[in-house]
Design a protein around this motif. Structure first.
Motif, PDB file in Angstrom:
ATOM      1  N   UNK A 273      22.841  -5.306  -1.873  1.00  0.00           N
ATOM      2  CA  UNK A 273      23.579  -4.436  -2.790  1.00  0.00           C
ATOM      3  C   UNK A 273      22.589  -3.632  -3.613  1.00  0.00           C
ATOM      4  N   UNK A 274      23.104  -2.634  -4.302  1.00  0.00           N
ATOM      5  CA  UNK A 274      22.260  -1.787  -5.139  1.00  0.00           C
ATOM      6  C   UNK A 274      23.066  -1.243  -6.308  1.00  0.00           C
ATOM      7  N   UNK A 275      22.365  -0.826  -7.344  1.00  0.00           N
ATOM      8  CA  UNK A 275      23.023  -0.265  -8.523  1.00  0.00           C
ATOM      9  C   UNK A 275      22.048   0.681  -9.209  1.00  0.00           C
ATOM     10  N   UNK A 276      22.589   1.729  -9.797  1.00  0.00           N
ATOM     11  CA  UNK A 276      21.774   2.682 -10.559  1.00  0.00           C
ATOM     12  C   UNK A 276      21.812   2.235 -12.013  1.00  0.00           C
ATOM     13  N   UNK A 277      20.755   1.540 -12.441  1.00  0.00           N
ATOM     14  CA  UNK A 277      20.755   0.915 -13.769  1.00  0.00           C
ATOM     15  C   UNK A 277      20.247   1.841 -14.861  1.00  0.00           C
ATOM     16  N   UNK A 278      19.383   2.806 -14.495  1.00  0.00           N
ATOM     17  CA  UNK A 278      18.754   3.681 -15.491  1.00  0.00           C
ATOM     18  C   UNK A 278      18.566   5.079 -14.906  1.00  0.00           C
ATOM     19  N   UNK A 279      18.570   6.101 -15.766  1.00  0.00           N
ATOM     20  CA  UNK A 279      18.240   7.448 -15.291  1.00  0.00           C
ATOM     21  C   UNK A 279      16.731   7.664 -15.135  1.00  0.00           C
ATOM     22  N   UNK A 280      15.939   6.778 -15.742  1.00  0.00           N
ATOM     23  CA  UNK A 280      14.473   6.856 -15.713  1.00  0.00           C
ATOM     24  C   UNK A 280      13.920   5.698 -14.879  1.00  0.00           C
ATOM     25  N   UNK A 281      12.620   5.736 -14.542  1.00  0.00           N
ATOM     26  CA  UNK A 281      12.013   4.616 -13.806  1.00  0.00           C
ATOM     27  C   UNK A 281      12.205   3.288 -14.537  1.00  0.00           C
ATOM     28  N   UNK A 282      12.506   2.241 -13.760  1.00  0.00           N
ATOM     29  CA  UNK A 282      12.664   0.906 -14.339  1.00  0.00           C
ATOM     30  C   UNK A 282      11.266   0.326 -14.577  1.00  0.00           C
ATOM     31  N   UNK A 283      10.938   0.071 -15.830  1.00  0.00           N
ATOM     32  CA  UNK A 283       9.602  -0.406 -16.184  1.00  0.00           C
ATOM     33  C   UNK A 283       9.485  -1.928 -16.085  1.00  0.00           C
TER      34      UNK A 283
ATOM     35  N   UNK B 125      11.257   6.160  -4.591  1.00  0.00           N
ATOM     36  CA  UNK B 125      10.041   6.273  -5.382  1.00  0.00           C
ATOM     37  C   UNK B 125       9.304   4.943  -5.422  1.00  0.00           C
ATOM     38  N   UNK B 126       8.346   4.853  -6.281  1.00  0.00           N
ATOM     39  CA  UNK B 126       7.478   3.676  -6.369  1.00  0.00           C
ATOM     40  C   UNK B 126       8.266   2.431  -6.785  1.00  0.00           C
TER      41      UNK B 126
ATOM     42  N   UNK C 251       0.821  -1.207   0.000  1.00  0.00           N
ATOM     43  CA  UNK C 251       0.000   0.000   0.000  1.00  0.00           C
ATOM     44  C   UNK C 251       0.858   1.262   0.000  1.00  0.00           C
ATOM     45  N   UNK C 252       1.974   1.223   0.733  1.00  0.00           N
ATOM     46  CA  UNK C 252       2.872   2.366   0.755  1.00  0.00           C
ATOM     47  C   UNK C 252       3.741   2.360  -0.510  1.00  0.00           C
ATOM     48  N   UNK C 253       4.119   3.541  -0.969  1.00  0.00           N
ATOM     49  CA  UNK C 253       4.771   3.708  -2.267  1.00  0.00           C
ATOM     50  C   UNK C 253       5.949   2.776  -2.494  1.00  0.00           C
ATOM     51  N   UNK C 254       6.837   2.637  -1.504  1.00  0.00           N
ATOM     52  CA  UNK C 254       8.094   1.924  -1.725  1.00  0.00           C
ATOM     53  C   UNK C 254       8.113   0.513  -1.163  1.00  0.00           C
ATOM     54  N   UNK C 255       7.038   0.068  -0.534  1.00  0.00           N
ATOM     55  CA  UNK C 255       7.113  -1.202   0.193  1.00  0.00           C
ATOM     56  C   UNK C 255       6.781  -2.413  -0.677  1.00  0.00           C
ATOM     57  N   UNK C 256       7.484  -3.495  -0.368  1.00  0.00           N
ATOM     58  CA  UNK C 256       7.215  -4.803  -0.963  1.00  0.00           C
ATOM     59  C   UNK C 256       6.796  -5.732   0.162  1.00  0.00           C
ATOM     60  N   UNK C 257       5.667  -6.377  -0.011  1.00  0.00           N
ATOM     61  CA  UNK C 257       5.185  -7.329   0.994  1.00  0.00           C
ATOM     62  C   UNK C 257       5.372  -8.752   0.469  1.00  0.00           C
TER      63      UNK C 257
END
Length: 328
Positions: A194-204, A155-156, A129-135
């Protein structure tokens, strides 16, 4: 001379709405099936022998169906709609009844991801329900397992993939976010590995090859980004391929790990060799955005198909068994 672009071997019409999601089930019984979910809330079960809809069910109050799958070794269909519901359907002996449902609270477009952890028990991951959460919950008990929320603003959550690594480590989940970031989660520890910046735009969209620990993601830009996991579960950006036109709706790797397919906003389906992301073919048929792609799970490689669903309400089916002998 390059070969002429192939044509679909046949098309399926009558879905009555944009085709957001496709799922093959070709290994059970004598009837190979293709399930589709439409923007009008209908789920069609297409008989690939007769090339007609064997059954149509509607359980999402007319809301867009964004994901369909089947539970292995059972007659259970699972579907996700933008009515914030995940429905489980009993298809046994010709039935089409909703056996159970899960309220997600999410009105976004993030498709669920499911993992079988033991016979009869599965984990279901979905945007909350919250923008960034995964259940993540366990099925069929619907017992909550965990909620994953990043520390920083991402973000979402746009797309997720849940899997069980061979290392004996607990389940892992990779998620793509609105800010273009990929995060790798340890589900057991509820922590980011870990994390990585894969795209400058939202990942679709994203997909992940468990065998070679390599994934690929797409966004609204004209680039596919490939990335790998090393032995310490570090996400590492590997290489990318530039597309002629921007916008990717969905990505799918064939079961044998040789081909990658992309659904393009430019009405085209593209085929790449998965090993080196080498472009192999551009499939042109649709008159609007391609929203979904899926490879069939036929046991006989010669029967394998690629299906593409479009905003033009049509599904195209392609035989690409002989496409590109060297699929590197």
């Amino acid at each position: 001379m390059s070969r002429p672009a192939p044509s679909p071997i046949y098309t399926l019409r009558g879905a009555g709405g944009p085709l957001n999601t496709l799922h093959f089930s070709c290994n059970r019984g004598d009837t190979p099936l293709l399930f589709s979910g439409s923007g009008k809330g209908a789920i069609h079960m297409w008989n690939l022998n007769t090339r007609r809809a064997e059954k149509i069910v509607e359980g999402h109050s007319g809301s867009s169906v964004i994901w369909v799958s089947t539970l292995q070794a059972t007659d259970t269909l699972i579907s996700q709609g933008r009515d914030m519901q995940v429905c489980l359907w009993d298809l046994c002996e010709g039935r089409s009844e909703v056996m159970d449902s899960v309220w997600t609270g999410s009105v976004g477009f993030c498709q669920c991801s499911m993992l079988e952890t033991s016979p009869g028990t599965r984990l279901l991951a979905f945007a909350g329900q919250q923008t960034e959460e995964i259940k993540i919950i366990e099925l069929p008990s619907k017992t909550p397992v965990c909620t994953l929320v990043p520390d920083a603003k991402r973000g979402m959550v746009m797309c997720i993939k849940l899997w069980q690594p061979d290392s004996g480590h607990g389940p892992l989940l990779v998620a793509g976010y609105e800010d273009g970031s990929l995060l790798l989660w340890d589900v057991t520890q509820r922590s980011v590995l870990s994390q990585a910046k894969a795209h400058p735009e939202p990942i679709m969209c994203l997909t992940f090859d468990i065998k070679c620990l390599r994934g690929v993601s797409g966004s609204s830009e004209n680039k596919l980004s490939a990335w790998t996991l090393d032995g310490q579960n570090n996400l590492q950006l590997q290489d990318y391929v530039t597309l002629v036109n921007p916008g990717v709706s969905q990505l799918c790797i064939r079961g044998d790990g040789k081909l990658l397919s992309s659904a393009g906003w430019d009405h085209r389906v593209r085929i790449f060799g998965w090993k080196k992301l080498r472009p192999l073919a551009v499939l042109q048929y649709h008159t609007d955005m391609v929203l979904s792609v899926a490879f069939s799970d036929h046991q006989d490689p010669r029967q394998r198909l690629l299906a593409a669903g479009s905003k033009d309400h049509r599904i195209s089916l392609w035989s690409i068994y002989n496409e590109g002998g060297d699929t590197g």
